[in-house]
Design a protein around this motif. Structure first.
Motif, PDB file in Angstrom:
ATOM      1  N   UNK A   1       4.707  16.024  -4.826  1.00 32.89           N
ATOM      2  CA  UNK A   1       3.499  15.219  -4.954  1.00 32.89           C
ATOM      3  C   UNK A   1       3.654  14.387  -6.211  1.00 32.89           C
ATOM      4  N   UNK A   2       3.613  13.047  -6.050  1.00 28.86           N
ATOM      5  CA  UNK A   2       3.840  12.131  -7.169  1.00 28.86           C
ATOM      6  C   UNK A   2       2.559  11.400  -7.525  1.00 28.86           C
ATOM      7  N   UNK A   3       2.459  10.975  -8.790  1.00 28.91           N
ATOM      8  CA  UNK A   3       1.333  10.134  -9.195  1.00 28.91           C
ATOM      9  C   UNK A   3       1.709   8.660  -8.987  1.00 28.91           C
TER      10      UNK A   3
ATOM     11  N   UNK B   1       9.984  -2.411   3.270  1.00 28.40           N
ATOM     12  CA  UNK B   1      11.193  -2.131   2.485  1.00 28.40           C
ATOM     13  C   UNK B   1      10.895  -2.033   1.005  1.00 28.40           C
ATOM     14  N   UNK B   2       9.679  -1.658   0.675  1.00 30.81           N
ATOM     15  CA  UNK B   2       9.318  -1.414  -0.726  1.00 30.81           C
ATOM     16  C   UNK B   2       8.477  -0.147  -0.801  1.00 30.81           C
ATOM     17  N   UNK B   3       8.448   0.464  -1.951  1.00 31.90           N
ATOM     18  CA  UNK B   3       7.725   1.719  -2.131  1.00 31.90           C
ATOM     19  C   UNK B   3       6.243   1.432  -2.336  1.00 31.90           C
ATOM     20  N   UNK B   4       5.345   2.056  -1.576  1.00 30.32           N
ATOM     21  CA  UNK B   4       3.903   1.831  -1.748  1.00 30.32           C
ATOM     22  C   UNK B   4       3.446   2.201  -3.153  1.00 30.32           C
ATOM     23  N   UNK B   5       2.324   1.638  -3.568  1.00 30.32           N
ATOM     24  CA  UNK B   5       1.823   1.851  -4.932  1.00 30.32           C
ATOM     25  C   UNK B   5       0.498   2.607  -4.926  1.00 30.32           C
ATOM     26  N   UNK B   6       0.319   3.520  -3.977  1.00 29.01           N
ATOM     27  CA  UNK B   6      -0.905   4.302  -3.912  1.00 29.01           C
ATOM     28  C   UNK B   6      -1.051   5.205  -5.131  1.00 29.01           C
ATOM     29  N   UNK B   7      -2.256   5.729  -5.312  1.00 26.38           N
ATOM     30  CA  UNK B   7      -2.508   6.623  -6.442  1.00 26.38           C
ATOM     31  C   UNK B   7      -1.637   7.865  -6.361  1.00 26.38           C
ATOM     32  N   UNK B   8      -1.426   8.358  -5.136  1.00 24.83           N
ATOM     33  CA  UNK B   8      -0.575   9.535  -4.937  1.00 24.83           C
ATOM     34  C   UNK B   8       0.447   9.240  -3.846  1.00 24.83           C
TER      35      UNK B   8
ATOM     36  N   UNK C   1      -5.349  18.576  -6.053  1.00 22.04           N
ATOM     37  CA  UNK C   1      -4.992  17.452  -6.917  1.00 22.04           C
ATOM     38  C   UNK C   1      -5.456  16.129  -6.301  1.00 22.04           C
ATOM     39  N   UNK C   2      -5.167  15.942  -5.017  1.00 21.51           N
ATOM     40  CA  UNK C   2      -5.510  14.686  -4.341  1.00 21.51           C
ATOM     41  C   UNK C   2      -7.011  14.451  -4.323  1.00 21.51           C
TER      42      UNK C   2
ATOM     43  N   UNK D   1      -3.308   8.138  -0.609  1.00 21.65           N
ATOM     44  CA  UNK D   1      -2.038   8.859  -0.485  1.00 21.65           C
ATOM     45  C   UNK D   1      -1.103   8.140   0.479  1.00 21.65           C
ATOM     46  N   UNK D   2       0.138   7.961   0.070  1.00 19.56           N
ATOM     47  CA  UNK D   2       1.172   7.474   0.972  1.00 19.56           C
ATOM     48  C   UNK D   2       2.204   8.586   1.170  1.00 19.56           C
ATOM     49  N   UNK D   3       2.852   8.574   2.314  1.00 19.76           N
ATOM     50  CA  UNK D   3       3.846   9.594   2.651  1.00 19.76           C
ATOM     51  C   UNK D   3       5.210   8.937   2.777  1.00 19.76           C
ATOM     52  N   UNK D   4       6.180   9.450   2.040  1.00 18.80           N
ATOM     53  CA  UNK D   4       7.525   8.885   2.032  1.00 18.80           C
ATOM     54  C   UNK D   4       8.516   9.932   2.545  1.00 18.80           C
ATOM     55  N   UNK D   5       9.099   9.674   3.708  1.00 14.63           N
ATOM     56  CA  UNK D   5      10.098  10.568   4.288  1.00 14.63           C
ATOM     57  C   UNK D   5      11.473   9.928   4.151  1.00 14.63           C
ATOM     58  N   UNK D   6      12.350  10.591   3.398  1.00  8.23           N
ATOM     59  CA  UNK D   6      13.740  10.161   3.256  1.00  8.23           C
ATOM     60  C   UNK D   6      14.621  11.203   3.934  1.00  8.23           C
TER      61      UNK D   6
END
Length: 286
Positions: free
Chosen positions: A145-147, A51-58, A171-172, A94-99
């Motif tokens: 793609x987010x940093x 329930x928190x957003x990962x803090x990966x580089x991308x 980029x990745x 890299x983490x993947x966030x699907x909303x």
């Protein structure tokens, strides 16, 4: 440079659409995506993962409101394949966030289960994530793609556009391992047919056919991506390069979700002259 690459990838669009895309890209590049607390990510709509957003580089962020054919928009099977590839070469950067804001919760859960999409997904029933960020209305511009600071580095859906996928990879991977298609040698291909009409058949029965691509040039043939216009159509093909004089078979399967008369497009991106190539399947599923 990144902005230029994104804009060029949409070159085939009409002029008016290009202006719209240009404005959206300029607005969103370097913009910070906002996240609230309390987002719950689950697998297949059941088990809570985090329930928190990962803090990966991308981070690769995918938002959809599931209006229209959600299977066509999301292309979950293609995402699964690409996520596996990214995980194997990116050293967990890299983490993947699907909303997903579901129009119909039951249909969404059926889709996740039928595709066995066990990647964590945030099912945002109140659409609070959209309300916080107000994403572009164009569904093709709702993937980012987010940093590590959640700022937008690139925008566009890599499952619908190989150029966007290539840009994300550059980029990745810090541009060291990415394949630059413009620098590859081109070959020539011959396709045994470009159209298949199944006419009338029982909509509950799966239909299948094959398209054969023969490399008639002097260089290796490499298929970069095969894109279907609907999630009810899947394509299987070998990923290894094809030697001159040899052939590659695209195995196409169509499973209707309901009775319909359909005309679907399969887009093949490769290093052959004239790419992309457009194949068609049609029929009357009763």
């Amino acid at each position: 440079m990144i902005l230029f690459a994104i804009l060029m990838s949409f070159h085939s669009c009409q002029k008016k659409a290009n202006v719209e895309i240009t404005n959206v890209v300029e607005e969103w590049i370097n913009r910070e995506i906002k996240f609230d607390d309390g987002y719950i990510f689950t697998r297949l709509g059941k088990d809570s993962v985090y329930n928190s957003i990962p803090t990966n580089k991308y981070k690769i962020l995918v938002y959809t409101d599931s209006v229209g054919c959600v299977g066509c928009t999301l292309r979950l099977s293609q995402w699964m394949e690409w996520i596996t590839q990214i995980d194997s070469i990116s050293e967990n950067k890299v983490s993947f966030l699907f909303f997903i804001h579901p129009k119909d919760m039951r249909d969404l859960l059926l889709l996740l289960c039928s595709q066995n999409f066990d990647v964590p997904v945030c099912i945002d029933r109140n659409n609070s994530f959209y309300k916080l960020n107000r994403f572009p209305s164009n569904a093709m511009l709702q993937t980012f793609l987010l940093d590590e600071h959640n700022k937008v580095l690139a925008i566009g859906n890599p499952m619908h556009n190989p150029k966007i996928k290539e840009l994300y990879m550059k980029i990745i991977l810090d541009k060291k391992q990415a394949l630059v298609s413009e620098e590859r040698k081109q070959t020539k291909i011959m396709i045994d047919k470009k159209y298949m009409d199944w006419e009338t058949f029982d909509w509950k029965k799966q239909k299948s056919c094959e398209f054969i691509l023969t490399n008639i040039g002097k260089e290796l043939l490499a298929v970069d991506n095969v894109i279907t216009s609907c999630g009810c159509t899947t394509v299987e093909y070998p990923k290894e390069p094809v030697q001159p004089g040899k052939s590659l078979t695209l195995k196409v399967k169509y499973q209707a979700e309901h009775p319909e008369h359909f005309n679907k497009t399969i887009t093949v991106h490769c290093n052959a002259e004239g790419s992309p190539f457009y194949l068609k399947i049609s029929g009357n599923a009763k």
